[in-house]
Enzyme design. Sequence first.
Site, PDB file in Angstrom:
ATOM      1  CB  THR A  35      -0.916   0.026   1.245  1.00  0.00           C
ATOM      2  OG1 THR A  35      -0.143  -0.374   2.375  1.00  0.00           O
ATOM      3  CG2 THR A  35      -2.091  -0.921   1.082  1.00  0.00           C
ATOM      4  CG  ASP A  36       5.235   1.159   0.724  1.00  0.00           C
ATOM      5  OD1 ASP A  36       4.888   0.509  -0.288  1.00  0.00           O
ATOM      6  OD2 ASP A  36       6.372   1.058   1.252  1.00  0.00           O
ATOM      7  N   GLY A 122      13.085 -10.213   4.889  1.00  0.00           N
ATOM      8  CA  GLY A 122      11.968  -9.265   4.813  1.00  0.00           C
ATOM      9  C   GLY A 122      11.854  -8.377   6.033  1.00  0.00           C
ATOM     10  CB  SER A 124      13.514  -3.324   6.428  1.00  0.00           C
ATOM     11  OG  SER A 124      12.288  -3.444   5.808  1.00  0.00           O
ATOM     12  CB  SER A 126      18.814  -3.080   2.316  1.00  0.00           C
ATOM     13  OG  SER A 126      17.499  -3.385   2.023  1.00  0.00           O
ATOM     14  CD  GLU A 158      16.482  -0.147  -1.635  1.00  0.00           C
ATOM     15  OE1 GLU A 158      17.150  -0.056  -0.589  1.00  0.00           O
ATOM     16  OE2 GLU A 158      16.463  -1.166  -2.350  1.00  0.00           O
ATOM     17  CG  ASP A 170      10.792  -1.416   3.984  1.00  0.00           C
ATOM     18  OD1 ASP A 170       9.641  -1.624   4.404  1.00  0.00           O
ATOM     19  OD2 ASP A 170      11.275  -1.988   2.997  1.00  0.00           O
ATOM     20  CE1 TYR A 220       7.643  -3.807  -3.176  1.00  0.00           C
ATOM     21  CE2 TYR A 220       8.497  -2.225  -4.753  1.00  0.00           C
ATOM     22  CZ  TYR A 220       7.941  -2.512  -3.523  1.00  0.00           C
ATOM     23  OH  TYR A 220       7.664  -1.485  -2.641  1.00  0.00           O
TER      24      TYR A 220
HETATM   25  C1  GLA Z   1       9.048  -3.994   0.533  1.00  0.00           C
HETATM   26  C2  GLA Z   1       9.241  -2.526   0.158  1.00  0.00           C
HETATM   27  C3  GLA Z   1       8.240  -1.650   0.903  1.00  0.00           C
HETATM   28  C4  GLA Z   1       6.807  -2.161   0.726  1.00  0.00           C
HETATM   29  C5  GLA Z   1       6.735  -3.654   0.991  1.00  0.00           C
HETATM   30  C6  GLA Z   1       5.377  -4.231   0.654  1.00  0.00           C
HETATM   31  O1  GLA Z   1       9.348  -4.197   1.880  1.00  0.00           O
HETATM   32  O2  GLA Z   1      10.552  -2.122   0.462  1.00  0.00           O
HETATM   33  O3  GLA Z   1       8.359  -0.318   0.454  1.00  0.00           O
HETATM   34  O4  GLA Z   1       6.301  -1.836  -0.532  1.00  0.00           O
HETATM   35  O5  GLA Z   1       7.707  -4.381   0.260  1.00  0.00           O
HETATM   36  O6  GLA Z   1       4.428  -3.718   1.503  1.00  0.00           O
END
Ligand code: GLA
Length: 383
Positions: A35-36, A122, A124, A126, A158, A170, A220
């Site tokens: 959703t971001d 997953g 984050s 990075s 990024e 993130d 993605y």
């Molecule tokens: C990754 C991306 C985020 C977000 C998620 C999915 O973590 O880095 O910005 O889009 O996927 O919600």
Amino acid sequence: MIAIDDLRQQFTARFSSVPRIYRAPGRVNIIGEHTDYNMGFVLPAAIDKAAWMAIAPAEDARSHWVSADFNDECYADLDVVERSSHHWANYILGVVKQFQELGHAVPAFNALIMADVPIGSGLSSSAALQSVVAWALNDWLGLEYGRKELALLVQRAENQFIGLQCGIMDMFASLNGKKGHALRLDCQSLDYELFPLDLLGHKIVLLDTGVKHSLANTEYNTRRNECEAGVRIISKARAGVESLRDVDLQELFSHQHEFDPVIFRRCRFVIEENDRVLRTCEAMRQGDLSRVGELMKGSHRGLRDDYEVSCRELDLLSTLADEEPTILGSRMMGGGFGGCTINLVQENGLDQLLFRIKQAYQEATGIVLKHYTVVTDDGASKS
Ligand code: GLA
């Protein structure tokens, strides 16, 4: 947990100077996936696993950086910032470049990096690394960028230097998180509200599939394009529609006949997921964790069936979780195609539960399942 004294000593032994030390955490996301970048809502929290950076000026014109985790080191010339063959160093270089683009000279510096955010799961790792670099440089150079501005800077690093078109969740969580809280972020305005995470005898447990399928990055970017295609259809009929945030389900359905069915499902998921974030916050306000769990399950179903970013291993973990009465909710977390599921689990009986799930997962996949029990923590800080 990283021992700061150890980091300081290692730095001094290596570079014969006393460093400043900074940290920035990884994150979980309770709900609000994909959703971001659609300008919607997310509900992440910073966690007690972080990237740490010890930094001091270099004695000569070359920067010298060491990664304790990769047992690797490299030199960089910051006058011409170019991609490095040391992949971890690119996360530093991208952030340096952003500061330079804002007109700031970045003198050569020595750095030692250590992190305990699992990589590729997953959480984050990075974003944590880039955020700690941004936080450190901002302080070290005496700049006064705020946490929101730094999150935007890291996102640009990024997007532009690493090349992943990620949203802002993130790095925003890594920089703005608060212990004991989740953060309801409106990705359109970047306004956020802190939600006390009162888990009433429950824990946040991450179950790590141990896989990261290679299509994650391409898929993605494809999802982003699919959502943008949906926005284009609707904005033809109504001016001012800039993202799926500006569209509700009724309007989406009124255009269904113009949509490719796949794009329709993607867009419907995003609009529903935004709504789930708001309903989760409402349920949290009321202390209704069972409801939070149900919404998490709904999120997983949507990510699996409509957004199609799950995978066999994530679905298996979510199915195993659904069979366990002490797990209130479970869903895949982050971009998808691997990494972790996030689970809201009753503390009582946790060990036996993990034993059962680990056994079933290993039987079905041959992979030893790792788990992380995490607690929330503060965003980037100086030690
Ligand atoms: C990754 C991306 C985020 C977000 C998620 C999915 O973590 O880095 O910005 O889009 O996927 O919600």
